[in-house]
Design an enzyme around this catalytic site. Structure first.
Site, PDB file in Angstrom:
ATOM      1  N   GLU A 172      -0.286  -8.052  -2.596  1.00  0.00           N
ATOM      2  CA  GLU A 172       0.806  -8.025  -3.583  1.00  0.00           C
ATOM      3  C   GLU A 172       1.243  -9.434  -4.004  1.00  0.00           C
ATOM      4  O   GLU A 172       2.432  -9.744  -4.015  1.00  0.00           O
ATOM      5  CB  GLU A 172       1.992  -7.222  -3.025  1.00  0.00           C
ATOM      6  CG  GLU A 172       1.598  -5.800  -2.650  1.00  0.00           C
ATOM      7  CD  GLU A 172       2.680  -5.045  -1.871  1.00  0.00           C
ATOM      8  OE1 GLU A 172       3.772  -5.584  -1.682  1.00  0.00           O
ATOM      9  OE2 GLU A 172       2.391  -3.908  -1.436  1.00  0.00           O
ATOM     10  N   ASN A 214      -5.340  -7.018  -2.510  1.00  0.00           N
ATOM     11  CA  ASN A 214      -4.819  -5.646  -2.456  1.00  0.00           C
ATOM     12  C   ASN A 214      -3.469  -5.590  -3.161  1.00  0.00           C
ATOM     13  O   ASN A 214      -2.612  -6.444  -2.932  1.00  0.00           O
ATOM     14  CB  ASN A 214      -4.646  -5.280  -0.968  1.00  0.00           C
ATOM     15  CG  ASN A 214      -4.226  -3.848  -0.723  1.00  0.00           C
ATOM     16  OD1 ASN A 214      -4.825  -2.919  -1.282  1.00  0.00           O
ATOM     17  ND2 ASN A 214      -3.219  -3.646   0.112  1.00  0.00           N
ATOM     18  N   HIS A 250      -0.182   3.955  -4.991  1.00  0.00           N
ATOM     19  CA  HIS A 250       1.019   4.740  -4.672  1.00  0.00           C
ATOM     20  C   HIS A 250       1.451   5.399  -5.980  1.00  0.00           C
ATOM     21  O   HIS A 250       2.084   4.766  -6.829  1.00  0.00           O
ATOM     22  CB  HIS A 250       2.126   3.835  -4.131  1.00  0.00           C
ATOM     23  CG  HIS A 250       1.820   3.311  -2.772  1.00  0.00           C
ATOM     24  ND1 HIS A 250       1.785   4.115  -1.652  1.00  0.00           N
ATOM     25  CD2 HIS A 250       1.511   2.062  -2.341  1.00  0.00           C
ATOM     26  CE1 HIS A 250       1.486   3.386  -0.594  1.00  0.00           C
ATOM     27  NE2 HIS A 250       1.302   2.137  -0.980  1.00  0.00           N
ATOM     28  N   GLU A 279      -4.159   2.868  -0.289  1.00  0.00           N
ATOM     29  CA  GLU A 279      -2.874   3.405   0.184  1.00  0.00           C
ATOM     30  C   GLU A 279      -2.444   4.627  -0.636  1.00  0.00           C
ATOM     31  O   GLU A 279      -1.260   4.803  -0.944  1.00  0.00           O
ATOM     32  CB  GLU A 279      -1.789   2.318   0.100  1.00  0.00           C
ATOM     33  CG  GLU A 279      -2.129   1.056   0.868  1.00  0.00           C
ATOM     34  CD  GLU A 279      -1.026   0.002   0.844  1.00  0.00           C
ATOM     35  OE1 GLU A 279       0.121   0.307   0.480  1.00  0.00           O
ATOM     36  OE2 GLU A 279      -1.339  -1.158   1.189  1.00  0.00           O
ATOM     37  N   ASP A 281      -1.018   7.837  -2.147  1.00  0.00           N
ATOM     38  CA  ASP A 281      -0.167   9.023  -1.986  1.00  0.00           C
ATOM     39  C   ASP A 281       0.354   9.400  -3.370  1.00  0.00           C
ATOM     40  O   ASP A 281       0.308   8.600  -4.294  1.00  0.00           O
ATOM     41  CB  ASP A 281       0.953   8.855  -0.940  1.00  0.00           C
ATOM     42  CG  ASP A 281       1.732   7.567  -1.048  1.00  0.00           C
ATOM     43  OD1 ASP A 281       1.784   6.977  -2.139  1.00  0.00           O
ATOM     44  OD2 ASP A 281       2.316   7.148  -0.022  1.00  0.00           O
TER      45      ASP A 281
HETATM   46  O1  G3I Z   1      13.984  -5.415   7.327  1.00  0.00           O
HETATM   47  C1  G3I Z   1      14.672  -4.411   8.039  1.00  0.00           C
HETATM   48  C2  G3I Z   1      15.230  -4.993   9.321  1.00  0.00           C
HETATM   49  O2  G3I Z   1      16.194  -5.960   9.007  1.00  0.00           O
HETATM   50  C3  G3I Z   1      15.806  -3.864  10.187  1.00  0.00           C
HETATM   51  O3  G3I Z   1      16.179  -4.404  11.429  1.00  0.00           O
HETATM   52  C4  G3I Z   1      14.750  -2.799  10.407  1.00  0.00           C
HETATM   53  C5  G3I Z   1      15.197  -1.639  11.259  1.00  0.00           C
HETATM   54  O4  G3I Z   1      16.100  -0.820  10.589  1.00  0.00           O
HETATM   55  O5  G3I Z   1      14.351  -2.309   9.132  1.00  0.00           O
HETATM   56  C6  G3I Z   1      13.708  -3.313   8.390  1.00  0.00           C
HETATM   57  O6  G3I Z   1      13.098  -2.866   7.223  1.00  0.00           O
HETATM   58  C7  G3I Z   1      12.067  -1.877   7.345  1.00  0.00           C
HETATM   59  C8  G3I Z   1      10.699  -2.499   7.133  1.00  0.00           C
HETATM   60  O7  G3I Z   1       9.697  -1.510   7.094  1.00  0.00           O
HETATM   61  C9  G3I Z   1      10.333  -3.524   8.166  1.00  0.00           C
HETATM   62  O8  G3I Z   1      10.142  -2.977   9.444  1.00  0.00           O
HETATM   63  C10 G3I Z   1      12.337  -0.838   6.296  1.00  0.00           C
HETATM   64  O9  G3I Z   1      13.573  -0.192   6.587  1.00  0.00           O
HETATM   65  C11 G3I Z   1      11.204   0.135   6.277  1.00  0.00           C
HETATM   66  O10 G3I Z   1      11.433   1.083   5.270  1.00  0.00           O
HETATM   67  C12 G3I Z   1       9.857  -0.590   6.057  1.00  0.00           C
HETATM   68  O11 G3I Z   1       8.807   0.324   5.925  1.00  0.00           O
HETATM   69  C13 G3I Z   1       7.448  -0.064   5.685  1.00  0.00           C
HETATM   70  C14 G3I Z   1       7.197  -0.740   4.319  1.00  0.00           C
HETATM   71  O12 G3I Z   1       5.815  -0.907   4.107  1.00  0.00           O
HETATM   72  C15 G3I Z   1       7.822  -2.120   4.165  1.00  0.00           C
HETATM   73  O13 G3I Z   1       7.483  -2.646   2.924  1.00  0.00           O
HETATM   74  C16 G3I Z   1       6.667   1.248   5.724  1.00  0.00           C
HETATM   75  O14 G3I Z   1       6.702   1.765   7.046  1.00  0.00           O
HETATM   76  C17 G3I Z   1       5.226   1.076   5.293  1.00  0.00           C
HETATM   77  O15 G3I Z   1       4.649   2.345   5.107  1.00  0.00           O
HETATM   78  C18 G3I Z   1       5.145   0.323   3.964  1.00  0.00           C
HETATM   79  O16 G3I Z   1       3.800   0.122   3.610  1.00  0.00           O
HETATM   80  C19 G3I Z   1       3.567  -0.631   2.406  1.00  0.00           C
HETATM   81  C20 G3I Z   1       2.280  -1.406   2.583  1.00  0.00           C
HETATM   82  O17 G3I Z   1       2.302  -2.167   3.749  1.00  0.00           O
HETATM   83  C21 G3I Z   1       1.988  -2.273   1.359  1.00  0.00           C
HETATM   84  N1  G3I Z   1       2.016  -1.502   0.145  1.00  0.00           N
HETATM   85  C22 G3I Z   1       3.198  -0.671  -0.075  1.00  0.00           C
HETATM   86  C23 G3I Z   1       3.435   0.236   1.148  1.00  0.00           C
HETATM   87  C24 G3I Z   1       4.588   1.187   0.916  1.00  0.00           C
HETATM   88  O18 G3I Z   1       5.794   0.481   0.791  1.00  0.00           O
END
Ligand code: G3I
Length: 366
Positions: A172, A214, A250, A279, A281
């Protein structure tokens, strides 16, 4: 890197069958009902999924999926021959402190994959998101930052040397206008040239891994795809070890089917690169009550197969990955509150029309 084309693999496979007098299993034949996605797929196409853990799961009312859900692991092993750690190889997860790595969860996925004959897609090395606070909020000179990135790449890629099929090296890096994202610490602080260095270092650390660009939002032609094509051309001209371009895919049913994806992938195939869907969905607006209509499920199945057929139609599209296979663990409702049901299986792993549509399309392409 020299590519083996889909046509060449088909010829080799047919020759191998002839030499042992075997017959290929026909789609819908005696074994049709027992087929899985991985068994239905052509030999030169990996069928993958994200392996659920970390990220959004941390705040959900269930334990971390991959280590704790036995049924989940069984379906993962049965249906897929490629695995992408959803969060477990991202910087904040695998490198939480400057002098400490957390390899356990990624090691477990790589071990599981080896046991079940699965390839692994490494995700990701240079990204603007999910970086640890020590990195994003630290005070570093440019030379220090460069050395931090280099050391991370050599450590992580080196640890799994020979065990990773493809790495999403740069994730990205362009925004919707085709400009380098300034929120990417590496690009902002070190300039876009750092992207080429990341590829060079990853290649030195694991010369056999296929190294990818990617991104999402590249399923239709436009300025973002143009930016990637220009970058890919430049990297190849500079003899940087770039091997592939991937569309995350996505998709949302709000925005239409990806009916131009094949032409996008073909542009990169024409440059001599592998392509991949990494990825996939397909989310939808859920009706009151939260259960999709039959019509919605049919549309969803069509989006899934349009994406798969785009990949199948491009000679060197060699891996096709879903961003999770059960709604139980999908990131979608967490990020898009009105939308959901984006994967090919229900919460209880029951198969949706999209699952069968994918399996049929894979079997037909074999
Ligand atoms: O940053 C906060 C942190 O401050 C806090 O302590 C923690 C616990 O509540 O949450 C943190 O944010 C989370 C983040 O992952 C980091 O762990 C978000 O709430 C959470 O929603 C996030 O989810 C992941 C996301 O990437 C982040 O961008 C998803 O599990 C994951 O499926 C998703 O995957 C991405 C690919 O890597 C790249 N392409 C898009 C795809 C979908 O967003």
């Amino acid at each position: 890197m020299r590519k083996t084309t889909r046509a060449a693999v088909a010829v080799l496979a047919a020759a191998a069958l002839l030499s042992i007098g075997a017959q290929p299993v026909q789609a819908g034949g005696a074994h049709g009902k027992k087929q899985t996605l991985r068994s239905a797929a052509p030999r030169d196409l990996r069928i993958g999924t994200a392996v659920a853990g970390g990220g959004h799961h941390v705040d959900q009312p269930y334990p971390d999926p991959f280590p704790n859900d036995k049924q989940y692991r069984a379906v993962l092993a049965h249906e897929f021959n490629s695995a992408s750690p959803e969060n477990q190889m991202k910087w904040e997860f695998i490198h939480p402190e400057r002098d400490r790595y957390n390899f356990g969860p990624a090691d477990a996925i790589v071990k599981f994959a080896r046991k079940h004959g699965q390839a692994v897609r490494g995700h990701t090395l240079l990204w603007h998101s999910q970086n640890p606070a020590w990195l994003e909020q630290g005070t570093f000179t440019k030379a220090e930052l460069r050395s931090i990135l280099k050391k991370h790449i050599f450590t992580v890629v080196g640890r799994y040397r020979g065990q990773i099929h493809q790495w999403d090296v740069a994730n990205e890096i362009f925004d919707g206008n085709g400009a380098y994202r300034q929120e990417n610490i590496w690009i902002r602080e070190l300039g876009p040239e750092i992207v080429a260095d990341a590829f060079r270092w990853a290649h030195q650390a694991d010369p056999k891994a296929q190294l990818f660009l990617n991104d999402y939002g590249v399923e239709w032609p436009g300025v973002k795809v143009d930016a990637y094509e220009a970058l890919a051309r430049q990297l190849l001209a500079d003899r940087v070890p770039l091997h592939g371009f991937a569309s995350q895919a996505h998709l949302s049913m709000r925005y239409g089917a990806p009916d131009q994806l094949q032409s996008v992938l073909q542009r990169f195939d024409d440059l001599g690169l592998y392509t991949a869907v990494t990825e996939l969905d397909v989310r939808m607006d859920l009706p009151e009550g939260g259960v999709p209509t039959e019509e919605q499920l049919a549309t969803q199945a069509r989006y899934y197969t349009t994406t798969l057929n785009a990949c199948l139609a491009v000679d060197d599209c060699n891996s096709f990955t879903l961003w999770g296979f059960t709604d139980k663990y999908s990131w979608v409702p967490v990020f898009f509150p009105a939308e959901g049901a984006a994967t090919v299986m229900w919460d209880d792993f029951g198969r949706k029309p999209a699952y069968y549509a994918l399996r049929d399309a894979l079997a037909a392409a074999r």
